[in-house]
Scaffold this motif. Structure first.
Motif: not given
Ligand code: MN
Length: 325
Positions: A94-115
């Motif tokens: 979704g529209k999360i550019d602001y919070v994503f871009d301004n965070a110091n660190i971004r963590v991606n936790i997932d189980h999809h083949m296409s990640n």
């Protein structure tokens, strides 16, 4: 990269982060909301300031999940860390550019083949049944708090993403972890009652209509669809009738079940389910989407007949390539 390297990075960064936003993909489901509420709840109990973000309506059958009251659609916040759960690519958050871009660190936790590994830290385990199963390992591995509520959230996602422990991604580990979650007090009875045995009566009537007009393609493929007009007529949401895709899949003749949902005039969501070795994830990827071997989806644009044609063509191509169907 092994999970332990990434998990250690996550542990380090967690110590440096106080405020943490958490988010999952659009169109919430059991694994999405289960992992979101479980990890938010655990980090909150660990002493962090948590901001779980949710843009969409919570499906009625998941409203029993603990910690939902803390969810907000405000994504214009500055936080130390953002954790993205159960989401293969950045766009589906979704529209999360602001919070994503301004965070110091971004963590991606997932189980999809296409990640797509869009995080600074990527805890991605492709063989896992569910993100909830992976979050259980993370909570366990980092000694984060777990209690009856958190266990219930996690077991919900494991149960829904495995089709009640039916799909091939259900491993010995999946069952062992589920058993441990029940040991923590996860309420299996409540999960089953709320998720699987509280279908709206009118949703069943609509499912009957959908099933009676299902097209059987090449004798092994069931193609069902629902229009916005039908949803309005019965006053139900698409999330109320998601289970209809399983009905023909679970018959002896059908290998692939397709469900085409009208989203707007020229936009359709196409869900695919299969049994055994038939890889609908491959078909979904050929159509621009993604997912798993036995459960996948894509979005297609155009009118219904052109969407239907594209789907049939891609299934036929898959059948030819793999000499099946
Ligand atoms: Mn999932």
């Amino acid at each position: 990269m092994s999970i332990d390297v990434e998990l250690n990075k996550f542990r380090e960064q967690l110590n440096n982060s106080n405020s943490i936003a958490l988010i999952s993909h659009l169109d919430p489901d059991g694994d999405n909301l289960g992992s979101l509420t479980a990890l938010s709840n655990s980090l909150f109990r660990y002493g962090k300031e948590v901001f779980p973000i949710e843009f969409d309506k919570i499906p009625d059958n998941l409203k029993f999940l603990p910690f939902l009251d803390n969810l907000s659609d405000n994504a214009n916040i500055k936080v130390d860390m953002i954790i993205c759960l159960d989401c293969a690519n950045y766009e589906r958050l979704g529209k999360i550019d602001y919070v994503f871009d301004n965070a110091n660190i971004r963590v991606n936790i997932d189980h999809h083949m296409s990640n797509e590994f869009y995080g600074d830290i990527n805890i991605v385990k492709k063989g896992y049944s569910s993100t909830c199963e992976l979050v259980f390992d993370i909570i366990d591995g980092l000694n984060l708090p777990i209690d009856q509520q958190i266990a219930t959230s996690l077991l919900t996602g494991i149960s829904t993403d495995t089709g009640r422990f039916l799909y091939s991604a259900t491993t010995k580990d999946t069952l062992e972890k589920s058993s441990k979650l029940m040991g923590y007090g996860a309420d299996m009875l409540q999960i089953n009652n709320s998720v699987y045995q509280s279908k709206k009566f009118d949703a069943q009537l609509l499912e009957n209509e959908i099933l009676s007009s299902t097209e059987i393609h090449r004798e092994k493929i069931a193609i069902s669809s629902v229009s916005l007009e039908q949803l309005e007529k019965y006053n139900v949401e698409t999330s109320d009738i998601d289970g209809v895709i399983n009905i023909f899949r679970d018959t002896d003749k059908i290998d692939i079940s397709v469900f085409i949902k009208e989203k707007s005039n020229d936009e359709f969501k196409v869900s695919l389910r299969s049994k055994g070795n038939i890889n609908v994830g491959e078909i979904a990827r050929a159509l621009g989407g993604g997912g798993h071997k036995n459960a996948a989806a894509t979005k297609l644009f155009g009118d219904y007949s052109s969407v239907l044609k594209k789907v049939k063509e891609e299934i036929d191509n898959y059948g030819l390539r793999n000499k099946c169907i």
